[in-house]
Design a protein around this motif. Sequence first.
Motif, mmCIF file in Angstrom:
data_model
loop_
_atom_site.group_PDB
_atom_site.id
_atom_site.type_symbol
_atom_site.label_atom_id
_atom_site.label_comp_id
_atom_site.label_asym_id
_atom_site.label_seq_id
_atom_site.Cartn_x
_atom_site.Cartn_y
_atom_site.Cartn_z
ATOM 1 N N THR A 71 20.104 -22.458 38.362
ATOM 2 C CA THR A 71 21.151 -22.377 37.334
ATOM 3 C C THR A 71 22.215 -21.386 37.773
ATOM 4 O O THR A 71 22.026 -20.645 38.750
ATOM 5 C CB THR A 71 20.582 -21.909 35.972
ATOM 6 N N GLN A 72 23.307 -21.333 37.026
ATOM 7 C CA GLN A 72 24.359 -20.355 37.301
ATOM 8 C C GLN A 72 23.857 -18.929 37.109
ATOM 9 O O GLN A 72 24.384 -17.984 37.689
ATOM 10 C CB GLN A 72 25.560 -20.599 36.392
ATOM 11 N N SER A 73 22.827 -18.765 36.326
ATOM 12 C CA SER A 73 22.269 -17.436 36.062
ATOM 13 C C SER A 73 21.609 -16.825 37.291
ATOM 14 O O SER A 73 21.467 -15.605 37.378
ATOM 15 C CB SER A 73 21.241 -17.520 34.933
ATOM 16 N N ASP A 74 21.219 -17.648 38.240
ATOM 17 C CA ASP A 74 20.542 -17.152 39.431
ATOM 18 C C ASP A 74 21.403 -16.172 40.218
ATOM 19 O O ASP A 74 20.879 -15.264 40.863
ATOM 20 C CB ASP A 74 20.125 -18.306 40.341
ATOM 21 N N GLU A 75 22.693 -16.336 40.179
ATOM 22 C CA GLU A 75 23.584 -15.424 40.901
ATOM 23 C C GLU A 75 23.768 -14.108 40.147
ATOM 24 O O GLU A 75 23.722 -13.046 40.749
ATOM 25 C CB GLU A 75 24.946 -16.082 41.150
ATOM 26 N N ILE A 76 23.954 -14.173 38.844
ATOM 27 C CA ILE A 76 24.223 -12.929 38.102
ATOM 28 C C ILE A 76 22.974 -12.096 37.862
ATOM 29 O O ILE A 76 23.061 -10.881 37.713
ATOM 30 C CB ILE A 76 24.971 -13.182 36.781
ATOM 31 N N VAL A 77 21.813 -12.714 37.846
ATOM 32 C CA VAL A 77 20.585 -11.952 37.596
ATOM 33 C C VAL A 77 20.363 -10.904 38.684
ATOM 34 O O VAL A 77 19.825 -9.833 38.427
ATOM 35 C CB VAL A 77 19.371 -12.889 37.438
#
Length: 107
Positions: free
Chosen positions: A9-15
């Motif tokens: 998901t896109q969250s993988d980068e911000i996490v």
Amino acid sequence: EVFTSKAKTQSDEIVKYFADAIAAEFSDFKFRGIKEEDFYVLKYTNMPAVLTENFFFDNYQEAKYMITDEAKDRVAKAHVEAILKIEGNKPVEEKKVEEKTETKKSK
């Protein structure tokens, strides 16, 4: 711990930004890493989402620390650092703000 939803998901980068900021700020504590879970708040959102878990209240020492102003300030600082890096900004310099109290003068 820092959570993101399962699968890519896109969250993988911000996490990663949150994990790095929290691990750096709390290097004196054990960081439990990045984990993937199907938490509702992560899975059913229209935007990238991460969930941070900051200490455990079933651990007496952590609970005692977490209720201090220092701990709350450090958690907030780590989150702000992550957000600023995500947004491409440099971390702001921490400034001490003096508390001011207003007094009403009686007429």
